[in-house]
Design a protein around this motif. Structure first.
Motif, PDB file in Angstrom:
ATOM      1  N   PHE A 103       1.091  -1.197   0.089  1.00 51.51           N
ATOM      2  CA  PHE A 103       0.078  -0.168   0.106  1.00 51.51           C
ATOM      3  C   PHE A 103       0.895   1.098   0.124  1.00 51.51           C
ATOM      4  O   PHE A 103       1.634   1.773   0.989  1.00 51.51           O
ATOM      5  N   LEU A 104       1.222   1.802  -1.228  1.00 51.44           N
ATOM      6  CA  LEU A 104       2.236   2.835  -1.416  1.00 51.44           C
ATOM      7  C   LEU A 104       1.943   4.237  -1.823  1.00 51.44           C
ATOM      8  O   LEU A 104       2.526   4.900  -1.378  1.00 51.44           O
ATOM      9  N   VAL A 105       0.752   4.322  -2.490  1.00 46.56           N
ATOM     10  CA  VAL A 105       0.195   5.524  -2.823  1.00 46.56           C
ATOM     11  C   VAL A 105      -1.119   5.660  -2.471  1.00 46.56           C
ATOM     12  O   VAL A 105      -2.161   5.193  -3.108  1.00 46.56           O
ATOM     13  N   PRO A 106      -1.511   6.255  -1.296  1.00 49.45           N
ATOM     14  CA  PRO A 106      -3.133   6.494  -0.564  1.00 49.45           C
ATOM     15  C   PRO A 106      -3.894   6.991  -1.677  1.00 49.45           C
ATOM     16  O   PRO A 106      -4.922   6.486  -1.773  1.00 49.45           O
ATOM     17  N   GLU A 107      -3.386   7.892  -2.226  1.00 50.93           N
ATOM     18  CA  GLU A 107      -4.205   8.675  -3.124  1.00 50.93           C
ATOM     19  C   GLU A 107      -4.899   7.855  -4.474  1.00 50.93           C
ATOM     20  O   GLU A 107      -6.146   8.045  -4.500  1.00 50.93           O
ATOM     21  N   SER A 108      -4.078   7.197  -5.119  1.00 51.99           N
ATOM     22  CA  SER A 108      -4.649   6.634  -6.174  1.00 51.99           C
ATOM     23  C   SER A 108      -5.299   4.904  -5.739  1.00 51.99           C
ATOM     24  O   SER A 108      -6.111   4.397  -6.210  1.00 51.99           O
ATOM     25  N   PHE A 109      -4.763   4.670  -4.501  1.00 49.02           N
ATOM     26  CA  PHE A 109      -5.193   3.357  -3.935  1.00 49.02           C
ATOM     27  C   PHE A 109      -6.859   3.600  -3.753  1.00 49.02           C
ATOM     28  O   PHE A 109      -7.743   2.733  -3.868  1.00 49.02           O
ATOM     29  N   ALA A 110      -7.277   4.832  -3.399  1.00 50.52           N
ATOM     30  CA  ALA A 110      -8.685   5.022  -3.230  1.00 50.52           C
ATOM     31  C   ALA A 110      -9.581   4.642  -4.304  1.00 50.52           C
ATOM     32  O   ALA A 110     -10.760   4.516  -4.028  1.00 50.52           O
ATOM     33  N   GLY A 111      -8.877   4.860  -5.557  1.00 48.34           N
ATOM     34  CA  GLY A 111      -9.633   4.688  -6.893  1.00 48.34           C
ATOM     35  C   GLY A 111      -9.495   3.413  -7.344  1.00 48.34           C
ATOM     36  O   GLY A 111     -10.193   3.097  -8.576  1.00 48.34           O
ATOM     37  N   THR A 112      -8.202   2.475  -7.163  1.00 45.45           N
ATOM     38  CA  THR A 112      -7.989   1.431  -7.819  1.00 45.45           C
ATOM     39  C   THR A 112      -8.213   0.139  -7.200  1.00 45.45           C
ATOM     40  O   THR A 112      -8.283  -0.879  -7.631  1.00 45.45           O
ATOM     41  N   SER A 113      -8.186   0.281  -5.661  1.00 42.71           N
ATOM     42  CA  SER A 113      -8.379  -0.915  -5.013  1.00 42.71           C
ATOM     43  C   SER A 113      -9.814  -1.704  -4.806  1.00 42.71           C
ATOM     44  O   SER A 113     -10.429  -0.745  -4.586  1.00 42.71           O
ATOM     45  N   ASP A 114      -9.613  -2.829  -4.491  1.00 42.12           N
ATOM     46  CA  ASP A 114     -10.977  -3.420  -4.355  1.00 42.12           C
ATOM     47  C   ASP A 114     -11.539  -2.973  -2.807  1.00 42.12           C
ATOM     48  O   ASP A 114     -12.804  -3.114  -2.677  1.00 42.12           O
ATOM     49  N   ILE A 115     -10.710  -2.504  -2.061  1.00 37.91           N
ATOM     50  CA  ILE A 115     -10.945  -1.843  -0.653  1.00 37.91           C
ATOM     51  C   ILE A 115     -10.830  -0.438  -0.740  1.00 37.91           C
ATOM     52  O   ILE A 115     -10.762   0.150   0.298  1.00 37.91           O
ATOM     53  N   GLY A 116     -10.584  -0.154  -1.826  1.00 37.02           N
ATOM     54  CA  GLY A 116     -10.036   1.541  -1.875  1.00 37.02           C
ATOM     55  C   GLY A 116     -11.154   2.619  -1.349  1.00 37.02           C
ATOM     56  O   GLY A 116     -10.865   3.552  -0.810  1.00 37.02           O
ATOM     57  N   GLY A 117     -12.369   2.181  -1.547  1.00 38.23           N
ATOM     58  CA  GLY A 117     -13.463   3.035  -1.191  1.00 38.23           C
ATOM     59  C   GLY A 117     -13.613   3.443   0.281  1.00 38.23           C
ATOM     60  O   GLY A 117     -14.408   4.273   0.849  1.00 38.23           O
ATOM     61  N   TRP A 118     -12.833   2.594   1.349  1.00 39.66           N
ATOM     62  CA  TRP A 118     -13.242   2.784   2.656  1.00 39.66           C
ATOM     63  C   TRP A 118     -12.022   2.547   3.374  1.00 39.66           C
ATOM     64  O   TRP A 118     -11.728   3.144   4.387  1.00 39.66           O
ATOM     65  N   PHE A 119     -10.922   1.750   2.749  1.00 38.52           N
ATOM     66  CA  PHE A 119      -9.912   1.096   3.777  1.00 38.52           C
ATOM     67  C   PHE A 119      -8.970   2.614   4.086  1.00 38.52           C
ATOM     68  O   PHE A 119      -8.677   2.772   5.307  1.00 38.52           O
ATOM     69  N   GLY A 120      -8.392   3.390   3.273  1.00 38.36           N
ATOM     70  CA  GLY A 120      -7.577   4.455   3.250  1.00 38.36           C
ATOM     71  C   GLY A 120      -8.250   5.567   4.187  1.00 38.36           C
ATOM     72  O   GLY A 120      -7.569   6.102   5.157  1.00 38.36           O
TER      73      GLY A 120
END
Length: 654
Positions: free
Chosen positions: A544-561
């Motif tokens: 988990f290295l780029v929190p900003e893009s993780f929010a829109g690309t990960s399957d849990i990005g909508g809430w994890f970060g």
């Protein structure tokens, strides 16, 4: 891969290590023996096999004489045979041939097993009704024109997908909205039921429920079926609630259990339900370090009551009622224990040793418990456990490997001692040291045999690993300590345990120390690499290295970060490894999988690109076709290649 290459690969230490691994699961008492599953990686075919084995209940491997008929023996012939169950004259199991999805097979005594489902994407989680008349399975229903339903349309030619929710993909699966899950009832009491496709007609499955999202924990009790599934279809706001869906004579319906995320369930009677669950609060996504407990739900009144303490005993396993108690598993400070919960008081009693990692259990006719577990000296064995004394008797001797010795070590923190271990290779030393960090963060290392540590110690490296603040197994305050400060508390703890090990063991070389970790461990490794000069090298894996893009690309990005780091931009940047790239001094190997949807590949690409642009010594290793689970269940040859790459990196920098 050629035969010569196969032979060469099989001769490496990493290949021999992988070949020695096995996982045990789903023990089932059958008369005077216990049957259980043994899963092994097979590098020659680049797949996994699961075969049923049996061992006599009166076998004692510590005794001086073990009769031949008591020794462990393989009892199934399929490539992958799992989930065996029996009721009355009927026996069922899941069987998959090499490269094909699993289907349900059934036998009516004394007949042979025959295939009874032919679902295009296979079936999973079978259960057998108490009278054996019906089996229940879960099966995904592919949208027409997708997933091979039209032989003229390949994956690259499918129609576009229109996305209108946050929860639309899942690591290890992919897209989820265009293949909902059906709960099917398979009749087994007719003459045509145990039929072979192409010889006699297959039994006609009846669809009882069709649900979107992750569906699990199928039960068939009291003449009805029930599963755990999301409360609502995915929407524009993440809703992490799950509940029990019931299919009976009145039709399908979801039980109203409030703002819970249900994990497991069991029926005490037709109107009384037990569930393990976590409370999500009004936002329906406040999941951070929530401790799963046992709840009782009365369907008549609609009342749901928590039975176990709010901040203790993280219950994680299937629920098996047994009189006035229920058996389940619990994550507990470096172990996964079989426990008994008293329904009257909520008191939890451990039934297995604290350093075991229990993978399955059942009860024998005499009341003793049969347990499959990994221990500090084996990656999987079968034990008979007396519930009164807790004394285990080992029934199998499947692991003759030379495992390392894990030495406990701890260090003080503001919330109490952080617990960990270190292991040494052979020789007088001083040995180079690898600090290993687990993912999660609300997960834990255990004391059980761990292939990652063995790979390193056999290659001459000492290993230190621990459960810092943020980990599971120690209650909510411990687990939530990294909320809003995602790196610093855990970083302080892993370094404190490392220093405690270095101080306690003179055979550890404090001048040659590397750090590695995966997922959250990859994140923390990257944060340490950018802030500490003590490390000679780092391996950042599936991070988990780029929190900003993780929010829109990960399957849990909508809430994890958002739940862990917060949403204020400056606060998020402060907790980002990208902000520490300039501080990296040691060489960094970035390992990632091409199909990872939990921490998508772009996370690694962006981090690696930033390191290169900053002039740092970095390499990127990408595994095609793999997802977030590469190190645990990836293709065997890729797992071997991963071991070799890690060892080669440490040889280079340490």
């Amino acid at each position: 891969m050629s035969e010569a290459a196969d032979a060469s690969a099989a001769s490496t230490p990493s290949a021999r290590l992988l070949a020695s691994l096995h996982t045990l699961a789903r023990p089932r008492a059958a008369g005077t023996s216990v049957r259980f599953e043994v899963t092994r990686p097979d590098a020659a075919t680049d797949t996994y096999t699961t075969r049923l084995h049996a061992v006599a209940l009166d076998c004692d491997t510590d005794g001086l004489q073990v009769p031949p008929e008591s020794r462990c023996a393989r009892v199934s012939t399929g490539w992958s045979d799992t989930h065996e169950a029996a009721a009355g004259d009927v026996r069922v199991l899941l069987r998959a041939s090499r490269g094909a999805p699993a289907q349900l097979w059934a036998a009516v005594s004394p007949g042979e097993l025959r295939q009874v489902t032919d679902e295009p994407l296979g079936v999973w989680a079978p259960v057998l009704a108490e009278d054996g008349a019906n089996a229940y399975v879960l099966a995904r229903l592919p949208e027409p024109g997708r997933y091979g339903t039209d032989p003229e349309v390949g994956p690259e030619a499918e129609a576009p997908r229109r996305i209108s929710s946050l929860q639309y993909q899942s690591n290890g699966l992919g897209w989820v909205l265009d293949r909902p899950t059906r709960l099917l009832r398979i009749p087994l009491d007719g003459e045509s039921a145990p039929a072979v496709a192409g010889e006699l007609p297959l039994p006609e499955p009846e669809t009882l429920l069709t649900l979107t999202g992750e569906v699990s924990d199928l039960r068939a009790d009291l003449g009805r079926a029930s599963v755990v599934a999301p409360v609502a279809r995915p929407g524009r706001t993440a809703d992490l609630r799950t509940t029990v869906w019931l299919a009976d004579e009145t039709g399908p319906r979801a039980l109203d259990l409030g703002d819970l995320a249900v994990r497991r369930h069991a029926w005490l009677d037709a109107g009384t339900l037990l569930v393990t669950a976590v409370e999500l609060g009004p936002s329906r996504q406040d999941f951070v370090a929530r401790v799963p407990g046992l709840y009782l739900h009365d369907t008549a009144s609609g009342r749901t009551t928590r039975l176990t303490p709010a901040d203790e005993w993280e219950l994680t396993g299937a629920l098996v009622p047994a009189g006035g108690r229920v058996l389940t598993l619990a994550d507990r400070d470096g172990g996964v224990l079989l426990v008994s919960v008293a329904l009257e008081t909520g008191e939890v009693t451990a039934l297995t040793p604290a350093d075991w990692e229990v993978t399955g259990w059942c009860s024998a006719a005499d009341g003793t418990l049969i347990v499959t577990a990994a221990t500090p000296t084996s990656c999987g064995e079968v034990f008979r456990v007396c519930p009164e004394t807790g004394e285990p008797v080992q029934l199998t001797r499947l692991d003759d490997s030379a495992w390392y010795r894990a030495v406990p070590v701890s260090a003080p923190t503001p919330l109490g001692e952080a617990h960990g271990w270190y292991a040494l290779p052979e020789g007088a030393g001083p040995h180079p040291v690898v600090l290993s960090i687990h993912g999660g963060p609300f997960a834990q290392y255990t004391a059980a045999a761990f292939d990652e540590v063995r790979s390193l110690t056999e290659a001459g490296y000492a290993v230190v690993w621990s459960n810092p603040r943020g980990s599971a197994g120690r209650g909510r305050a411990w687990g939530a300590a990294v909320q809003g400060d995602f790196a610093e508390p855990a970083a302080a703890d892993v370094l404190a345990v490392l220093d405690a090990a270095l101080d306690a063991e003179p055979r550890l070389d404090r001048s040659r120390v590397g750090v590695q970790g995966g997922s959250y461990g990859g994140y923390l490794t990257a944060m340490l690499a950018g802030a500490e000069s003590r490390f000679a090298g780092a391996i950042v894996e599936r991070g988990f290295l780029v929190p900003e893009s993780f929010a829109g690309t990960s399957d849990i990005g909508g809430w994890f970060g958002a739940e862990y780091l917060g949403t204020e931009p400056e606060q998020v940047r402060r907790q980002s490894p990208m902000e520490r790239v300039a501080g990296v001094r040691a060489p960094v190997l970035v390992i990632h999988s091409e199909q990872d949807l939990r921490c998508p590949l772009e996370q690694a690409q962006q981090y690696y690109g930033a390191l290169v642009r900053a002039g740092r010594d970095a390499e990127l290793l990408v595994f095609p076709g793999e997802d977030h689970e590469l190190s645990r269940s990836g293709r065997p040859r890729h797992r071997i290649a991963r071991f070799e790459a890690i060892l080669e990196w440490w040889r280079r920098v340490l």
